[in-house]
Every structure is written in structure tokens, then in C-alpha cells.
Design a protein around this motif. Sequence first.
Motif, PDB file in Angstrom:
ATOM      1  N   PRO A  55       0.815  -1.231   0.000  1.00  0.00           N
ATOM      2  CA  PRO A  55       0.000   0.000   0.000  1.00  0.00           C
ATOM      3  C   PRO A  55       0.845   1.275   0.000  1.00  0.00           C
ATOM      4  N   TYR A  56       2.023   1.204   0.582  1.00  0.00           N
ATOM      5  CA  TYR A  56       2.918   2.367   0.575  1.00  0.00           C
ATOM      6  C   TYR A  56       3.314   2.727  -0.855  1.00  0.00           C
ATOM      7  N   PHE A  57       3.744   1.740  -1.614  1.00  0.00           N
ATOM      8  CA  PHE A  57       4.170   2.014  -2.985  1.00  0.00           C
ATOM      9  C   PHE A  57       2.994   2.384  -3.888  1.00  0.00           C
ATOM     10  N   VAL A  58       1.848   1.735  -3.708  1.00  0.00           N
ATOM     11  CA  VAL A  58       0.671   2.076  -4.519  1.00  0.00           C
ATOM     12  C   VAL A  58       0.240   3.515  -4.221  1.00  0.00           C
ATOM     13  N   GLY A  59       0.209   3.887  -2.960  1.00  0.00           N
ATOM     14  CA  GLY A  59      -0.173   5.249  -2.601  1.00  0.00           C
ATOM     15  C   GLY A  59       0.827   6.285  -3.068  1.00  0.00           C
ATOM     16  N   ARG A  60       2.092   5.946  -2.983  1.00  0.00           N
ATOM     17  CA  ARG A  60       3.157   6.864  -3.385  1.00  0.00           C
ATOM     18  C   ARG A  60       3.082   7.173  -4.876  1.00  0.00           C
ATOM     19  N   TYR A  61       2.950   6.143  -5.695  1.00  0.00           N
ATOM     20  CA  TYR A  61       2.937   6.355  -7.128  1.00  0.00           C
ATOM     21  C   TYR A  61       1.576   6.839  -7.629  1.00  0.00           C
ATOM     22  N   SER A  62       0.491   6.489  -6.963  1.00  0.00           N
ATOM     23  CA  SER A  62      -0.810   6.995  -7.402  1.00  0.00           C
ATOM     24  C   SER A  62      -0.943   8.489  -7.118  1.00  0.00           C
TER      25      SER A  62
END
Length: 107
Positions: A55-62
Motif C-alpha cells: 500500500p505504501y508504494f501504490v499510494g506513493r505512485y498513485s
Amino acid sequence: MHDWNSPEEIQRDAVTLGRLANILFGLYMHEFLCSLRFDWDFFTRKRSLQLYLVPYFVGRYSLMIGLACLFAMHDSSASMYCAILYPITFFTELAAVCASITFGIRT
């Protein structure tokens, strides 16, 4: 009484939103570039990817995609296109959900 639908007011709001988009995109890109080494360690497999980091990476890139869309919308022309507001809303809300998930996992 102030007329909120006048063309002058709409243009003033569009300019303000464009400036805000530039500031937010600049701040986020600064934070993104300062912490890029952390991402690079996962891409080069120096660190293992745990499930709680997804979720950290998905939130960061989204959020980066959402702010880039907002930046591109106001950089392309002076008129506002309402169709591009849907991806901006989707990606920024996805980033907020992922931030809440990440916060919940860490606590």
C-alpha cells in the motif's frame, strides 16, 4: 452580492488552482526524489519486499500520477477539462486510502 459564475471569477479561480497545482507537484517531487533511494533498494532487490509495503508504494505512485495529471491539466491550456478530473480524483483518493491502510498497519 458577489457573482461566483462570472467569467472573471472563474478565470481567477483557475489561475489560483494552477498555482496550487504547481506548488503541490513541486513539493511532492522534492519529497519523491529525496526518498528515491528507498525505492531503488527494492527495485534492485537489496531489500526484500514485505506485504505491508505494497500500500505504501501504490499510494506513493498513485499520488504522483494524480498530481502530474493536475499539473498537466493546468499547464496545457487555460480552459478546464472536466474529463481529466475523474482520474485526478481517483488517484488522489486511492493515495488517501493507501495512506490510511499504511497508517493502520503501522499502528
